[in-house]
Design a protein around this motif. Structure first.
Motif, short mmCIF file in Angstrom:
data_model
loop_
_atom_site.label_atom_id
_atom_site.label_comp_id
_atom_site.label_asym_id
_atom_site.label_seq_id
_atom_site.Cartn_x
_atom_site.Cartn_y
_atom_site.Cartn_z
N MET A 1 0.85 -1.71 0.27
CA MET A 1 -0.01 0.09 0.02
C MET A 1 1.00 1.46 -0.26
O MET A 1 1.97 1.52 0.70
N GLU A 2 0.85 2.50 -1.10
CA GLU A 2 1.64 3.18 -1.13
C GLU A 2 0.94 4.24 -0.32
O GLU A 2 0.41 4.65 0.95
N GLU A 3 1.93 4.63 1.00
CA GLU A 3 1.77 5.75 2.25
C GLU A 3 1.49 7.41 1.83
O GLU A 3 2.84 7.74 0.46
N ILE A 4 0.30 7.49 1.96
CA ILE A 4 0.55 8.99 1.28
C ILE A 4 0.69 9.93 2.28
O ILE A 4 0.98 11.13 1.92
N LEU A 5 0.93 9.16 3.66
CA LEU A 5 1.42 10.94 4.33
C LEU A 5 1.97 10.47 5.91
O LEU A 5 2.19 9.26 6.34
N ALA A 6 3.72 10.85 5.27
CA ALA A 6 5.02 10.20 6.00
C ALA A 6 5.19 10.22 7.45
O ALA A 6 4.07 11.65 7.49
N ARG A 7 5.34 9.63 8.03
CA ARG A 7 4.80 10.48 10.01
C ARG A 7 5.68 11.08 9.69
O ARG A 7 5.21 12.17 10.99
N ASN A 8 7.33 11.64 9.09
CA ASN A 8 7.73 13.48 9.42
C ASN A 8 6.47 14.61 8.82
O ASN A 8 6.72 15.27 9.30
N MET A 9 6.17 14.07 7.63
CA MET A 9 5.26 15.18 6.90
C MET A 9 4.00 15.21 8.28
O MET A 9 3.50 16.27 8.43
N TYR A 10 3.81 13.94 9.21
CA TYR A 10 2.22 14.15 9.67
C TYR A 10 2.54 15.33 11.30
O TYR A 10 2.09 16.65 11.52
N LYS A 11 4.41 14.95 10.98
CA LYS A 11 4.44 16.21 12.54
C LYS A 11 4.98 17.61 12.26
O LYS A 11 4.23 18.20 12.73
N ASP A 12 5.56 17.25 10.48
CA ASP A 12 4.98 18.85 10.30
C ASP A 12 4.28 19.28 10.15
O ASP A 12 3.75 20.52 10.62
N ILE A 13 2.87 19.29 10.13
CA ILE A 13 1.99 19.77 9.50
C ILE A 13 1.20 19.95 11.19
O ILE A 13 0.70 21.23 11.70
N LYS A 14 0.91 18.86 12.08
CA LYS A 14 0.97 19.00 13.75
C LYS A 14 1.27 20.01 13.77
O LYS A 14 1.31 21.10 15.05
N ASN A 15 2.59 21.12 13.75
CA ASN A 15 2.92 21.91 14.00
C ASN A 15 3.08 23.69 13.44
O ASN A 15 3.66 24.75 13.63
N MET A 16 1.80 23.30 12.43
CA MET A 16 2.30 24.22 11.37
C MET A 16 1.22 25.35 12.09
O MET A 16 0.27 25.08 13.25
N ASN A 17 1.52 26.63 11.64
CA ASN A 17 0.17 27.80 12.76
C ASN A 17 -0.42 27.73 11.20
O ASN A 17 -0.85 27.32 10.17
N ARG A 18 -1.23 28.80 11.17
CA ARG A 18 -3.02 28.49 10.37
C ARG A 18 -2.14 29.40 8.69
O ARG A 18 -2.29 29.03 7.55
N GLU A 19 -1.07 30.27 8.78
CA GLU A 19 -0.73 30.75 7.51
C GLU A 19 -0.33 29.67 7.10
O GLU A 19 -0.22 29.36 5.78
N GLN A 20 0.84 28.24 7.51
CA GLN A 20 1.34 27.16 7.41
C GLN A 20 0.45 26.42 6.83
O GLN A 20 0.75 25.99 5.02
N MET A 21 -0.26 26.03 7.64
CA MET A 21 -1.63 25.40 6.84
C MET A 21 -2.08 25.69 5.83
O MET A 21 -2.36 25.61 4.80
#
Length: 78
Positions: free
Chosen positions: A1-21
């Protein structure tokens, strides 16, 4: 199965502010839009109304008046 969301990207997303998101989601949307255009070019989405009318008229039970009513609906929505 293709990985859609890598763990490191998930962590980056969790730390984003509103403008970054907002920027991140805009980039994902634009990438998807470009991919859709590549997969389904605009030239193939053009509807040949005359061909469509001929095919509908070949259906048993579709008379001239009903065909014109159907074509009017199609023209309003194409």
């Amino acid at each position: 199965m293709e990985e859609i969301l890598a763990r490191n990207m998930y962590k980056d997303i969790k730390n984003m502010n509103r403008e970054q998101m907002k920027s991140f989601l805009k980039r994902i949307y634009e990438d998807g839009y470009k991919k859709a255009l590549e997969d389904h070019p605009a030239s193939s989405s053009e509807t040949d109304l005359e061909k469509l009318k001929n095919e509908i008229s070949a259906i048993s039970g579709i008379g001239e008046k009903r065909l014109e009513a159907i074509m009017e609906v199609i023209k309003r929505n194409v």
